[in-house]
Scaffold this motif. Structure first.
Motif, PDB file in Angstrom:
ATOM      1  N   THR A 264       0.828  -1.210   0.000  1.00 30.38           N
ATOM      2  CA  THR A 264       0.000   0.000   0.000  1.00 30.38           C
ATOM      3  C   THR A 264       0.862   1.260   0.000  1.00 30.38           C
ATOM      4  O   THR A 264       0.589   2.227  -0.729  1.00 30.38           O
ATOM      5  CB  THR A 264      -0.927   0.002   1.227  1.00 30.38           C
ATOM      6  OG1 THR A 264      -1.782  -1.138   1.176  1.00 30.38           O
ATOM      7  CG2 THR A 264      -1.788   1.262   1.252  1.00 30.38           C
ATOM      8  N   ILE A 265       1.905   1.270   0.809  1.00 30.69           N
ATOM      9  CA  ILE A 265       2.801   2.429   0.872  1.00 30.69           C
ATOM     10  C   ILE A 265       3.468   2.659  -0.482  1.00 30.69           C
ATOM     11  O   ILE A 265       3.566   3.798  -0.959  1.00 30.69           O
ATOM     12  CB  ILE A 265       3.865   2.234   1.972  1.00 30.69           C
ATOM     13  CG1 ILE A 265       3.209   2.331   3.345  1.00 30.69           C
ATOM     14  CG2 ILE A 265       4.979   3.265   1.841  1.00 30.69           C
ATOM     15  CD1 ILE A 265       4.126   2.002   4.500  1.00 30.69           C
TER      16      ILE A 265
ATOM     17  N   LYS B   3       2.333   1.782  -3.382  1.00 31.20           N
ATOM     18  CA  LYS B   3       1.308   2.239  -4.327  1.00 31.20           C
ATOM     19  C   LYS B   3       0.991   3.717  -4.115  1.00 31.20           C
ATOM     20  O   LYS B   3       0.918   4.503  -5.070  1.00 31.20           O
ATOM     21  CB  LYS B   3       0.039   1.399  -4.161  1.00 31.20           C
ATOM     22  CG  LYS B   3      -1.071   1.720  -5.153  1.00 31.20           C
ATOM     23  CD  LYS B   3      -2.234   0.752  -4.970  1.00 31.20           C
ATOM     24  CE  LYS B   3      -3.317   0.987  -6.022  1.00 31.20           C
ATOM     25  NZ  LYS B   3      -3.949   2.307  -5.912  1.00 31.20           N
ATOM     26  N   LEU B   4       0.822   4.121  -2.846  1.00 26.36           N
ATOM     27  CA  LEU B   4       0.511   5.520  -2.544  1.00 26.36           C
ATOM     28  C   LEU B   4       1.679   6.435  -2.931  1.00 26.36           C
ATOM     29  O   LEU B   4       1.474   7.535  -3.449  1.00 26.36           O
ATOM     30  CB  LEU B   4       0.198   5.673  -1.059  1.00 26.36           C
ATOM     31  CG  LEU B   4      -1.101   5.015  -0.570  1.00 26.36           C
ATOM     32  CD1 LEU B   4      -1.208   5.125   0.948  1.00 26.36           C
ATOM     33  CD2 LEU B   4      -2.317   5.653  -1.231  1.00 26.36           C
ATOM     34  N   LEU B   5       2.891   5.967  -2.675  1.00 31.37           N
ATOM     35  CA  LEU B   5       4.077   6.752  -3.026  1.00 31.37           C
ATOM     36  C   LEU B   5       4.173   6.945  -4.538  1.00 31.37           C
ATOM     37  O   LEU B   5       4.467   8.052  -5.024  1.00 31.37           O
ATOM     38  CB  LEU B   5       5.330   6.054  -2.487  1.00 31.37           C
ATOM     39  CG  LEU B   5       6.662   6.779  -2.673  1.00 31.37           C
ATOM     40  CD1 LEU B   5       6.630   8.149  -2.003  1.00 31.37           C
ATOM     41  CD2 LEU B   5       7.798   5.936  -2.104  1.00 31.37           C
ATOM     42  N   THR B   6       3.907   5.888  -5.278  1.00 29.42           N
ATOM     43  CA  THR B   6       3.937   5.977  -6.736  1.00 29.42           C
ATOM     44  C   THR B   6       2.879   6.955  -7.245  1.00 29.42           C
ATOM     45  O   THR B   6       3.144   7.777  -8.136  1.00 29.42           O
ATOM     46  CB  THR B   6       3.697   4.589  -7.364  1.00 29.42           C
ATOM     47  OG1 THR B   6       4.692   3.688  -6.881  1.00 29.42           O
ATOM     48  CG2 THR B   6       3.777   4.659  -8.880  1.00 29.42           C
ATOM     49  N   GLU B   7       1.683   6.867  -6.671  1.00 35.38           N
ATOM     50  CA  GLU B   7       0.600   7.766  -7.091  1.00 35.38           C
ATOM     51  C   GLU B   7       0.955   9.225  -6.831  1.00 35.38           C
ATOM     52  O   GLU B   7       0.699  10.109  -7.661  1.00 35.38           O
ATOM     53  CB  GLU B   7      -0.691   7.390  -6.362  1.00 35.38           C
ATOM     54  CG  GLU B   7      -1.306   6.078  -6.827  1.00 35.38           C
ATOM     55  CD  GLU B   7      -2.539   5.707  -6.031  1.00 35.38           C
ATOM     56  OE1 GLU B   7      -2.879   6.451  -5.060  1.00 35.38           O
ATOM     57  OE2 GLU B   7      -3.189   4.695  -6.365  1.00 35.38           O
ATOM     58  N   GLU B   8       1.543   9.492  -5.660  1.00 34.61           N
ATOM     59  CA  GLU B   8       1.903  10.866  -5.316  1.00 34.61           C
ATOM     60  C   GLU B   8       3.006  11.406  -6.234  1.00 34.61           C
ATOM     61  O   GLU B   8       2.971  12.559  -6.661  1.00 34.61           O
ATOM     62  CB  GLU B   8       2.360  10.937  -3.855  1.00 34.61           C
ATOM     63  CG  GLU B   8       1.252  10.783  -2.846  1.00 34.61           C
ATOM     64  CD  GLU B   8       0.237  11.908  -2.941  1.00 34.61           C
ATOM     65  OE1 GLU B   8       0.638  13.075  -3.112  1.00 34.61           O
ATOM     66  OE2 GLU B   8      -0.966  11.621  -2.885  1.00 34.61           O
TER      67      GLU B   8
ATOM     68  N   SER C   9       1.589  12.121  -9.833  1.00 37.79           N
ATOM     69  CA  SER C   9       0.464  13.039  -9.996  1.00 37.79           C
ATOM     70  C   SER C   9       0.967  14.475 -10.092  1.00 37.79           C
ATOM     71  O   SER C   9       2.069  14.796  -9.640  1.00 37.79           O
ATOM     72  CB  SER C   9      -0.505  12.913  -8.822  1.00 37.79           C
ATOM     73  OG  SER C   9       0.135  13.299  -7.622  1.00 37.79           O
TER      74      SER C   9
END
Length: 338
Positions: free
Chosen positions: A239-240, A242-247, A250
Motif C-alpha cells: 500500500t505504501i 502504491k501511494l508513493l507511486t501515485e503521489e 500526480s
C-alpha cells in the motif's frame, strides 16, 4: 547438495516453479529434483544440461484440503513424495510453495520433530532499516503453550546467529507492552521461562512497531499472531509503495520520478520490500530442512528459496538445534522436556 522441489505446489505451478529451478541451477551448487506429474513438468522443462531431474508423483494436495488427512491419504502427492526424499536421505532439503498446512503436516509426520521440540515454527525474515528481524512462528501452529514459545526463541536465536550471521541476536517476546506484567497468561508465563535461560540473549518484550524498526533480531509469538503480523506487513508495504507511486506521478510528478537519482532510490526501496528477495522461510524443529514459500511465488522467489535451503544445510543448523536441546541442562529444566 540435492533439493526436492514440489513442482505442483503454488498459484503459479508448475511454470514458475520450473523456471525458478532453472535459475537456481545456474546460480547455486546444487542438484534439483522436480517432484510432480512428469509429463507436465517435462513440457515446461524442455531439454537442459543443468543438474535437474524429475521424480513422478501423480497426486496434488489442494489448498482447501485438511492438511494432515490429505498427507495421510495422498501418499503419492508431490509434497509427500518430496518430503520422503529427505527422510530417505536422497535429498538434503524439501521446498514447497503449496499448502503451508500440508508442508508442515508432511514434515511432522514424515521427518518427525527434533527431540525436545513440541511444535515446529516457521521462521520468516523481515527486512528492516537495521538489517533483518526473524519472526517466528509465522503460521505453523495457531495455538502454542509457553514452552513452545521458549523453544522458538532457542531455535530462532541459533538460526539468526549461524545463518543470518548476527552476533548474539537479541530475542524478544511479542506483547502489547514492554512491561513484564503485560500480556495474556500464555505470554506472561513464557516471559518467566525465557528470562531464566542463559543460552539465549533474551531482551524482554517487543511491541508490534518494534518489528519493522529492527529493534530486535528475533521476535517470537504463536503462529496465529505471527501470521496476522506477517500478512499485515506485506499489505502495508504494498500500500505504501502504491501511494508513493501515485503521489510522485500526480500533478506533473512523473518527471520527478523519472529523474535518475529518484528512480534508483525507488528501485532500491522496492527491492528491499520485495518478498521475492527472501523467497522462503524454513520450518525449524523438524528432522530435516523444509522451506516454505509464499503461494504466489514467481521464478525469482523460488530461486531465492532454494538459496535459503542451501544456506540452511550449509550452516548445519539442524545439528546445532539438536545439540542445544540435548546438551543444555537449563533448556531441559525450563521447558520440562525431560
Amino acid at each position: 547438495m540435492k533439493i526436492a522441489l514440489d513442482a505442483m505446489g503454488g498459484d503459479n505451478a508448475p511454470q514458475e516453479i520450473v523456471k525458478g529451478a532453472l535459475l537456481a541451477a545456474q546460480k547455486y551448487p546444487c542438484e534439483i529434483i522436480l517432484v510432480g506429474d512428469e509429463r507436465i513438468i517435462r513440457a515446461e522443462l524442455g531439454e537442459t544440461n543443468l543438474p535437474i531431474t524429475i521424480r513422478h508423483a501423480d497426486e496434488v494436495i489442494a489448498m482447501g484440503e485438511h492438511p494432515a488427512d490429505a498427507v495421510r491419504c495422498k501418499r503419492n502427492s508431490s509434497i509427500v513424495v518430496a518430503t520422503r526424499l529427505v527422510r530417505d536421505g536422497e535429498c538434503d532439503a524439501v521446498l514447497s510453495a503449496g499448502s503451508t498446512g500440508a508442508a508442515v503436516a508432511a514434515a511432522q509426520l514424515i521427518l518427525k520433530r527434533i527431540h525436545g521440540i513440541g511444535r515446529p515454527a516457521i521462521a520468516t525474515p523481515i527486512p528492516t532499516p537495521r538489517g533483518t528481524t526473524l519472526l517466528l512462528d509465522s503460521g505453523a501452529n495457531v495455538d502454542s503453550h509457553p514452552e513452545h514459545l521458549v523453544q522458538s526463541g532457542i531455535m530462532g536465536s541459533l538460526y539468526a546467529e549461524h545463518v543470518l550471521k548476527i552476533n548474539k541476536p537479541r530475542v524478544a517476546l511479542l506483547n502489547i507492552g514492554e512491561e513484564e506484567t503485560k500480556g495474556n497468561e500464555q505470554v506472561k508465563a513464557a516471559y518467566q521461562l525465557l528470562k531464566t535461560l542463559s543460552t539465549i540473549n533474551f531482551a524482554g518484550n517487543a511491541e508490534g512497531r518494534d518489528i519493522p524498526r529492527g529493534v530486535f533480531d528475533v521476535v517470537i509469538c504463536d503462529g496465529f499472531v505471527g501470521n496476522v503480523v506477517l500478512k499485515f506487513g506485506e499489505g502495508l508495504a504494498l500500500t505504501i509503495m502504491k501511494l508513493l507511486t501515485e503521489e510522485l506521478t500526480s500533478n506533473g510528478g512523473a518527471k520527478i520520478l523519472g529523474s535518475e537519482l529518484l528512480a534508483e532510490t525507488f528501485r532500491n526501496l522496492s527491492k528491499r520490500l520485495d518478498v521475492s528477495e527472501n523467497g522462503g522461510a524454513p520450518l525449524l524443529g523438524v528432522n530435516g530442512c523444509c522451506v516454505i514459500s509464499h503461494g504466489s511465488s514467481d521464478a525469482r522467489a523460488i530461486c531465492s528459496a532454494i538459496r535459503v535451503a542451501c544456506n540452511y544445510v550449509d550452516s548445519k543448523i539442524l545439528e546445532r538445534i539438536s545439540a542445544s536441546l540435548t546438551n543444555a541442562p537449563a533448556v531441559e529444566t525450563v521447558t520440562g522436556l525431560r
